[in-house]
Design a protein around this motif. Structure first.
Motif, PDB file in Angstrom:
ATOM      1  N   HIS A 132       0.859  -1.185   0.000  1.00  0.00           N
ATOM      2  CA  HIS A 132       0.000   0.000   0.000  1.00  0.00           C
ATOM      3  C   HIS A 132       0.891   1.229   0.000  1.00  0.00           C
ATOM      4  CE1 HIS A 132      -3.591  -2.291   1.055  1.00  0.00           C
ATOM      5  NE2 HIS A 132      -2.862  -2.925   1.951  1.00  0.00           N
ATOM      6  N   SER A 133       0.367   2.315  -0.504  1.00  0.00           N
ATOM      7  CA  SER A 133       1.117   3.562  -0.387  1.00  0.00           C
ATOM      8  C   SER A 133       0.682   4.279   0.889  1.00  0.00           C
ATOM      9  CB  SER A 133       0.883   4.453  -1.609  1.00  0.00           C
ATOM     10  OG  SER A 133      -0.359   5.096  -1.535  1.00  0.00           O
ATOM     11  N   ASP A 156      -2.572   6.250   0.993  1.00  0.00           N
ATOM     12  CA  ASP A 156      -3.864   5.579   1.152  1.00  0.00           C
ATOM     13  C   ASP A 156      -4.382   5.650   2.584  1.00  0.00           C
ATOM     14  OD1 ASP A 156      -3.753   4.778  -1.518  1.00  0.00           O
ATOM     15  OD2 ASP A 156      -2.947   2.786  -1.036  1.00  0.00           O
ATOM     16  N   PHE A 157      -3.492   5.941   3.524  1.00  0.00           N
ATOM     17  CA  PHE A 157      -3.843   5.819   4.938  1.00  0.00           C
ATOM     18  C   PHE A 157      -3.613   7.079   5.760  1.00  0.00           C
ATOM     19  CE2 PHE A 157      -2.866   1.649   3.299  1.00  0.00           C
ATOM     20  CZ  PHE A 157      -4.024   0.978   3.636  1.00  0.00           C
ATOM     21  N   PHE A 211      -8.569   9.792   4.068  1.00  0.00           N
ATOM     22  CA  PHE A 211      -8.555   8.686   5.030  1.00  0.00           C
ATOM     23  C   PHE A 211      -9.350   9.048   6.283  1.00  0.00           C
ATOM     24  CE2 PHE A 211      -6.731   6.587   8.745  1.00  0.00           C
ATOM     25  CZ  PHE A 211      -6.903   5.253   8.392  1.00  0.00           C
TER      26      PHE A 211
END
Length: 87
Positions: free
Chosen positions: A2-3, A6-7, A12
């Motif tokens: 995942h990058s 993304d979080f 997010f």
């Protein structure tokens, strides 16, 4: 797999508003790793949650997180909800 993008950040936090670290923990346990969800030790999942919280501006607490609803359920993912009862 995942990058980091993304979080963290507004997208997010918006997607996790009004939910807490316990909800996030459950989601991660139920879906990761993709080929064997739930297969990691509890502490590794808690470490992932701690990292995600840190990415979103949470400061480390005095003690380690524990993989329990009593512990993680008190931590809103969205820092703007701290002090508002998570609502």
């Amino acid at each position: 797999c995942h990058s980091i993008g993304d979080f963290r950040g507004n997208a997010f936090v918006y997607s996790w508003r009004r939910r807490n670290a316990w909800n996030l923990y459950q989601q991660v346990v139920q879906t990761m790793p993709e080929d064997a969800p739930g297969s990691l030790p509890d502490q590794e999942y808690v470490d992932v949650i701690a990292y995600l919280l840190q990415l979103n501006g949470h400061r480390a607490g005095a003690g380690e997180l524990s993989p329990t609803e009593a512990s993680l359920g008190q931590i809103p993912v969205d820092r703007s909800e701290i002090g508002t009862g998570g609502r």
